[in-house]
Design an enzyme around this catalytic site. Structure first.
Site: not given
Length: 198
Positions: A39, A41, A43, A98
């Protein structure tokens, strides 16, 4: 807010000198062993969670770690997959979902995305993921797992991947990274999680 220029300075001063030999080797060598699809993302940092060195992973990041099924139309993700498999000869492809994924959260909670039409269009590549999830089980964690499996199925439609799999040259793996726990589960073909074997 993190100062990117300061980060570059730290890299040039501390990181690069310690790995100067590796970077000299990488200047004319590009042979990653793994295509890692995760992803976008912030994080989720593939090199960090796999403790990989520069040059080891060929990374593709997309919202929701989505991989559209193959079509002959121009497609940056398809081109990256083809390059990694047919040109670089990666030996494995990991699709890594995730916890707390914003894309899967939007789908599981049926968020109104009319204000983000490009996002809504992109998330249509997860229709199979939603369909794979029973209506009474459409929580984010379940959808994340089903999405990883659906994206592996999409990957298998890409000609370069199909040829490499038929030759036994590449393996497909599905992972789910849990952000607060720091754990990674590997999904079996049924979608059941299992601890990742080291």
């Amino acid at each position: 807010m993190y100062d990117l220029a300061e980060g570059v300075g730290t890299f040039q001063r501390d990181v690069f000198p310690a790995k100067a030999e590796l970077f000299a080797h990488l200047a004319d060598t590009h042979r990653p062993s793994t295509l890692f699809i995760s992803c976008s993302d912030a994080r989720v940092v593939p090199e960090l969670i796999t403790s990989s060195e520069p040059g080891e992973l060929f990374v593709v990041r997309t919202a929701g770690n989505l991989v559209p099924a193959y079509t002959p139309a121009p497609d940056g993700i398809a081109a990256s997959v083809e390059y990694a498999v047919a040109v670089l000869g990666v030996r494995e492809i990991v699709v890594c979902g995730h916890s707390a994924c914003g894309a899967m959260t939007a789908l599981a909670t049926r968020q109104d995305l009319s204000g983000a039409p490009a996002v809504a269009d992109w998330l249509r590549h997860a229709d199979a993921s939603v369909a794979r999830t029973a209506a009474d089980e459409q929580d984010v964690a379940t959808l994340v797992r089903e999405n990883v499996l659906a994206q592996l199925a999409n990957l298998a439609t890409h000609p370069s991947v199909a040829r490499a799999r038929a030759a036994g040259a590449v393996a497909l793996r599905g992972w789910v990274y849990d952000i607060p726990a720091g754990t990674v589960e590997e999904l079996d073909v049924t979608g059941r999680p299992a601890a990742l074997a080291a």
